[in-house]
Design an enzyme around this catalytic site. Sequence first.
Site, mmCIF file in Angstrom:
data_model
loop_
_atom_site.group_PDB
_atom_site.id
_atom_site.type_symbol
_atom_site.label_atom_id
_atom_site.label_comp_id
_atom_site.label_asym_id
_atom_site.label_seq_id
_atom_site.Cartn_x
_atom_site.Cartn_y
_atom_site.Cartn_z
ATOM 1 N N GLY A 47 8.686 21.660 7.349
ATOM 2 C CA GLY A 47 9.006 22.238 5.719
ATOM 3 C C GLY A 47 10.286 22.210 5.854
ATOM 4 C CD GLN A 52 16.293 23.877 6.545
ATOM 5 O OE1 GLN A 52 15.506 24.184 5.893
ATOM 6 N NE2 GLN A 52 16.734 23.759 7.934
ATOM 7 C CB CYS A 100 15.189 26.361 12.776
ATOM 8 S SG CYS A 100 16.035 26.573 10.522
ATOM 9 C CG LEU A 101 14.358 20.225 10.218
ATOM 10 C CD1 LEU A 101 14.188 19.923 9.107
ATOM 11 C CD2 LEU A 101 13.854 19.612 11.357
ATOM 12 C CG HIS A 142 10.954 28.568 9.587
ATOM 13 N ND1 HIS A 142 11.654 28.689 10.777
ATOM 14 C CD2 HIS A 142 11.979 27.472 8.904
ATOM 15 C CE1 HIS A 142 12.498 28.284 11.308
ATOM 16 N NE2 HIS A 142 12.799 27.408 9.773
ATOM 17 C CD GLU A 143 10.532 25.577 5.956
ATOM 18 O OE1 GLU A 143 10.422 25.595 6.689
ATOM 19 O OE2 GLU A 143 11.825 25.766 5.520
ATOM 20 C CG HIS A 146 15.486 28.126 6.551
ATOM 21 N ND1 HIS A 146 16.568 28.163 6.339
ATOM 22 C CD2 HIS A 146 14.925 27.163 6.083
ATOM 23 C CE1 HIS A 146 16.488 27.931 7.920
ATOM 24 N NE2 HIS A 146 15.533 26.924 8.329
HETATM 25 O O1 LIG Z 1 14.144 24.591 9.676
HETATM 26 C C1 LIG Z 1 12.738 24.148 8.340
HETATM 27 O O2 LIG Z 1 12.705 24.887 7.849
HETATM 28 C C2 LIG Z 1 12.010 22.654 9.792
HETATM 29 C C3 LIG Z 1 10.503 23.546 11.099
HETATM 30 C C4 LIG Z 1 10.132 24.284 10.380
HETATM 31 C C5 LIG Z 1 9.061 25.407 11.101
HETATM 32 C C6 LIG Z 1 8.914 24.935 12.074
HETATM 33 C C7 LIG Z 1 7.793 25.757 13.633
HETATM 34 C C8 LIG Z 1 7.354 27.245 12.858
HETATM 35 C C9 LIG Z 1 7.860 27.501 11.327
HETATM 36 C C10 LIG Z 1 8.335 26.450 10.963
HETATM 37 C C11 LIG Z 1 10.839 22.825 11.546
HETATM 38 O O3 LIG Z 1 9.602 21.827 10.815
HETATM 39 S S1 LIG Z 1 11.646 22.567 12.855
HETATM 40 C C12 LIG Z 1 10.718 20.531 13.652
HETATM 41 C C13 LIG Z 1 9.175 20.726 13.693
HETATM 42 O O4 LIG Z 1 8.911 20.006 13.732
HETATM 43 C C14 LIG Z 1 8.422 21.605 14.250
HETATM 44 C C15 LIG Z 1 9.197 22.571 15.540
HETATM 45 C C16 LIG Z 1 8.145 23.517 16.391
HETATM 46 C C17 LIG Z 1 6.516 23.794 15.527
HETATM 47 C C18 LIG Z 1 5.905 22.532 15.152
HETATM 48 C C19 LIG Z 1 7.267 21.924 14.418
HETATM 49 ZN ZN LIG Z 2 14.868 26.475 9.781
#
Ligand SMILES: O=C(O)C[C@@H](Cc1ccccc1)C(=O)SCC(=O)c1ccccc1
Ligand SMILES: [Zn+2]
Length: 157
Positions: A47, A52, A100-101, A142-143, A146
């Site tokens: 996401g 971001q 989170c990125l 989560h998004e 943000h």
């Molecule tokens: O910072 C962001 O919004 C992206 C984030 C989204 C997210 C990941 C996990 C749970 C809720 C929202 C990411 O993609 S972090 C990297 C990732 O691919 C990941 C991290 C943890 C679990 C699964 C995927």
């Molecule tokens: Zn995030």
Amino acid sequence: PRILPIAAADEPILHQPAHAVADVSTPAIQRLLDDMLVTLQAANGVGIAAPQVFAPLRIIIVASRPNPRYPDAPLMSPIAMLNPEILWQSDTTCSGWEGCLSVPDTRAQVKRAERLRISYLTRTGERVEATYSGFVARIIQHECDHLDGILFPERLE
Ligand SMILES: O=C(O)C[C@@H](Cc1ccccc1)C(=O)SCC(=O)c1ccccc1
Ligand SMILES: [Zn+2]
């Protein structure tokens, strides 16, 4: 489309509310959507939210796929949601790993609503309402956080 720089957690833009998109049809908005998608894919995320990539707009992209922490996560085509509004959230919650990125090398268990109903505009300007649960509902929450200047570490109990 080009890969955009991703704001780190200390950037002010990540801690303020984003603004609604007035007109989804402008070339600037359509270009931002394309750039957010390639940026998300390059970062290997599930996401991304416009703040971001330093755009203070209420735009998110949701792109669930199976991953080591969520092996049964659905594989979905990325969905761009403009001006998303969560209409309803279940009282039922569940805890799950998030990353989170903008907060690299950090993972934590976060409690989120298990199900939600959301209304949003598509990139062609149609209003859509849909219900999501599980990992996709988690990504959406989560998004949407943000867009309100909230990062997941602020959600830890
Ligand atoms: O910072 C962001 O919004 C992206 C984030 C989204 C997210 C990941 C996990 C749970 C809720 C929202 C990411 O993609 S972090 C990297 C990732 O691919 C990941 C991290 C943890 C679990 C699964 C995927
Ligand atoms: Zn995030």
